[in-house]
Design a protein around this motif. Structure first.
Motif, PDB file in Angstrom:
ATOM      1  N   GLY A  36      66.864 -66.517 -15.848  1.00 16.51           N
ATOM      2  CA  GLY A  36      65.643 -65.122 -16.172  1.00 16.51           C
ATOM      3  C   GLY A  36      64.538 -64.553 -15.818  1.00 16.51           C
ATOM      4  N   LEU A  37      64.269 -63.261 -15.557  1.00 15.19           N
ATOM      5  CA  LEU A  37      62.966 -63.095 -14.806  1.00 15.19           C
ATOM      6  C   LEU A  37      61.523 -62.461 -15.725  1.00 15.19           C
ATOM      7  N   MET A  38      60.696 -63.113 -15.694  1.00  9.19           N
ATOM      8  CA  MET A  38      59.985 -62.774 -16.719  1.00  9.19           C
ATOM      9  C   MET A  38      58.529 -62.213 -16.400  1.00  9.19           C
ATOM     10  N   GLY A  39      57.351 -61.472 -16.869  1.00  8.47           N
ATOM     11  CA  GLY A  39      56.593 -60.919 -16.427  1.00  8.47           C
ATOM     12  C   GLY A  39      55.959 -60.046 -17.214  1.00  8.47           C
ATOM     13  N   PRO A  40      54.502 -60.050 -17.396  1.00  9.37           N
ATOM     14  CA  PRO A  40      53.878 -58.749 -17.872  1.00  9.37           C
ATOM     15  C   PRO A  40      54.337 -57.688 -17.321  1.00  9.37           C
ATOM     16  N   ASN A  41      54.100 -56.517 -18.625  1.00  6.48           N
ATOM     17  CA  ASN A  41      54.338 -55.282 -17.475  1.00  6.48           C
ATOM     18  C   ASN A  41      53.479 -55.171 -16.244  1.00  6.48           C
ATOM     19  N   GLY A  42      54.221 -54.551 -15.547  1.00 12.33           N
ATOM     20  CA  GLY A  42      53.548 -54.186 -14.317  1.00 12.33           C
ATOM     21  C   GLY A  42      54.011 -55.098 -13.139  1.00 12.33           C
ATOM     22  N   ALA A  43      54.550 -56.416 -13.417  1.00  9.99           N
ATOM     23  CA  ALA A  43      54.443 -57.246 -13.076  1.00  9.99           C
ATOM     24  C   ALA A  43      55.112 -56.862 -11.359  1.00  9.99           C
ATOM     25  N   GLY A  44      56.114 -56.460 -11.645  1.00  6.24           N
ATOM     26  CA  GLY A  44      57.004 -55.935 -10.099  1.00  6.24           C
ATOM     27  C   GLY A  44      58.786 -56.198 -10.834  1.00  6.24           C
ATOM     28  N   LYS A  45      58.577 -56.538 -12.480  1.00  3.44           N
ATOM     29  CA  LYS A  45      60.080 -56.927 -12.410  1.00  3.44           C
ATOM     30  C   LYS A  45      60.968 -56.218 -12.086  1.00  3.44           C
ATOM     31  N   THR A  46      61.375 -55.269 -12.391  1.00  5.39           N
ATOM     32  CA  THR A  46      61.962 -54.400 -12.422  1.00  5.39           C
ATOM     33  C   THR A  46      61.987 -53.456 -10.448  1.00  5.39           C
TER      34      THR A  46
END
Lengths: 265, 284
Positions: A36-46
């Motif tokens: 899983g790759l998590m993180g708040p919006n704008g964390a750079g996941k996409t």
């Protein structure tokens, strides 16, 4: 999880102008694991997903699949190495039925040349029949067999997401990247996606999914990486990650800030 | 009936020749590219084919494959240059190519006859033209049903997504250009055989306008749309002249406008057909 990493990111860096979207990110996804790759919006996941698939080029760092660097390859060559993906905002092809979407996704698995297919040689026709049967099987797998001949754009959002997964599976990947596969789905539908991911893993697929749904990540991911401001904050089991104070801070803010806000009201 | 046939024979001929130009445009459009380079492919196929017919006295059966091949070769070179450009820049570059074509046609007198033009001492029976068009239709049908067609559709709808599915955009679009070049070059010599005279103006803006209008009218999402569009665009002015001779130009404009307003995706639109079928089907 003791096997060698299927996907390895090492010191991957990506900036847009002055904004650092991904900073010195290192990440390993072992073969046969749901990560899983998590993180708040704008964390750079996409951005990470776009870097792995080659839609974006890393400024520096190494992205390796089964130990071989892929960050210099063109997008379609990376796909040919065995990486397929879905998109945060569903990106199906306009005007195509569900089956045609999966057929388009099966380009790499067509088992015939373009010329043989154009000439409708018997071998090419047989291969096409086989590919179509396989595409129907994939639609059945995501629970969309009954919609095979329907125009994908007329279907619901959740159904479109599942068709997109089937299309990605059409390419016959070893590593599947899912970008928020359950966005806009209710708990029941999300659960079904989670179970689907598990059956895919049991068949030998490695999965990396960007996901916001904490319950889904806890229930279905073997390991989690939490990102914040382009960095990997924590890495470990879902339970350990959720309990980490840094993660809680990234998601919910600081306790002192909350008190200050209350005082300001 | 005999009178009718005599009167409209040439219209039918030009409609079919225009269908080649429209199909050539459709070939690139169906892989997500707008290009006017068809005019250049036609000019090369036309002038080269006419010269072969005049100086080497080759029969049309031999001239036509040479024209198609020359168009395809030129298209391959054009593709190498153009595929570096983004969509609208490619369209502009192809317009520049059309302008260059005319300058070359005016000045390369050895090939084109320059301002004096070039007479083509060969003719083409209508049924041969129809037979060639039928063969090309089979080619386009096979293309659309093949893996090339599936890949081209994906590239056209979303090139980035197609690439992440392993579909090589450059390769597919290069093939599209080569097909466009072959059909354009063939159309060029067919036009020469129809007109029996070529001038530098023969392969110019008129063809560019005709082929784009035909594809827009007929629909750019199915190869049959290019043919239907070419026939409508060629025949409509002639038919209207017979029906409403005084208002022919106005009526023509109105008809074209109506089609574009009410059928923005053209007369032949597979997607609209499917949507209609979906609506008719009992709700799930």
């Amino acid at each position: 999880m003791m096997s060698a990493p299927m996907l390895r990111l090492e010191g991957v860096q990506k900036s847009f102008g002055g904004l650092t979207a991904v900073a010195a990110l290192s990440l390993e996804v072992p073969a046969g694991c749901v990560a899983g790759l998590m993180g708040p919006n704008g964390a750079g996941k996409t951005t990470v997903i776009n870097l792995i698939t080659g839609l974006l080029r890393a400024d520096s760092g190494v992205i390796a699949l089964d130990g071989a660097p892929i960050q210099h390859l063109p997008v379609h060559a990376i796909a040919a190495r065995g990486i397929a993906r879905t998109y945060q905002n569903v990106r199906l092809f306009a005007g195509m039925t569900a089956l045609e979407q999966v057929m388009a996704g099966s380009y790499l698995r067509r088992r015939t040349s373009l010329m043989a297919s154009f000439l409708a040689l018997p071998s090419a026709r047989a291969a096409l029949r086989m590919t179509r049967r396989r595409a129907l099987d994939l639609l059945a797998r995501v629970g969309m067999a009954a919609r095979a001949d329907e125009l994908a754009e007329t279907l619901s959002y959740g159904e479109q997401r599942r068709i997109e997964i089937a299309r990605a599976l059409g390419a016959g990947p070893r590593l599947l990247l899912l970008d928020e596969p359950t966005a806009g789905m209710n708990a029941q539908e999300s659960e079904a996606i989670g179970r689907l991911v598990h059956t895919l893993r049991d068949d030998g697929l490695t999965v990396l999914m960007v996901e916001h749904n904490v319950r889904l990540v806890s229930d279905f991911c073997d390991q989690v990486t939490v990102m914040s401001f382009g960095r990997a904050l924590v890495h470990g089991t879902p339970t350990a990650c959720m309990a980490d104070p840094e993660v809680q801070e990234a998601y919910f803010g600081r306790k002192e800030d909350a008190q200050r806000i209350r005082a300001l009201r | 009936m005999a009178d009718f046939w005599a009167a409209y024979q040439s219209t039918l001929g030009f409609a079919m020749v225009n269908a080649f130009f429209a199909l050539s445009t459709y070939a690139v459009l169906s892989a997500g590219m707008l290009s006017f380079a068809t005019v250049t492919f036609a000019a090369l196929g036309g002038f080269l084919g006419a010269q072969l017919a005049v100086h080497l006295a080759l029969p049309p059966v031999l001239v036509m494959p040479v024209s198609a091949l020359s168009g395809a070769l030129l298209a391959y070179v054009v593709a190498l240059l153009f595929l570096r450009l983004d969509s609208h820049w490619m369209a502009l570059a192809s317009l520049a190519l059309v302008l260059i074509t005319r300058v070359v046609a005016l000045n390369a007198t050895a090939l084109t006859g320059g301002v004096n033009g070039l007479s083509v001492p060969l003719s083409l029976p209508l049924w041969v033209l129809a037979a060639i068009l039928a063969v090309i239709c089979v080619v386009f049908w096979r293309l659309s049903a093949s893996w090339y067609g599936i890949a081209a559709r994906a590239v056209r709808e979303d090139a980035a997504v197609a690439a992440t599915l392993g579909i090589p955009q450059r390769r597919i679009q290069t093939i599209a250009f080569i097909i466009s070049g072959a059909v354009g070059g063939l159309g060029g010599i067919l036009l020469a055989l129809m007109l029996q005279f070529l001038s530098p103006e023969t392969y110019f803006i008129d063809i560019a306008f005709t082929m784009i209008a035909a594809v827009v009218l007929g629909g750019s999402y199915h190869w049959a749309g290019a043919i239907v569009g070419a026939v409508v665009f060629t025949a409509l002015p002639v038919l209207l002249q017979a029906v409403v001779p005084d208002f022919e130009k106005v009526a023509n404009g109105i008809c074209l406008l109506l089609i574009m307003i009410f059928l923005p995706r053209g007369l032949i639109d597979p997607r609209a057909l499917r949507l209609r079928r979906a609506r008719k089907a009992p709700s799930r």
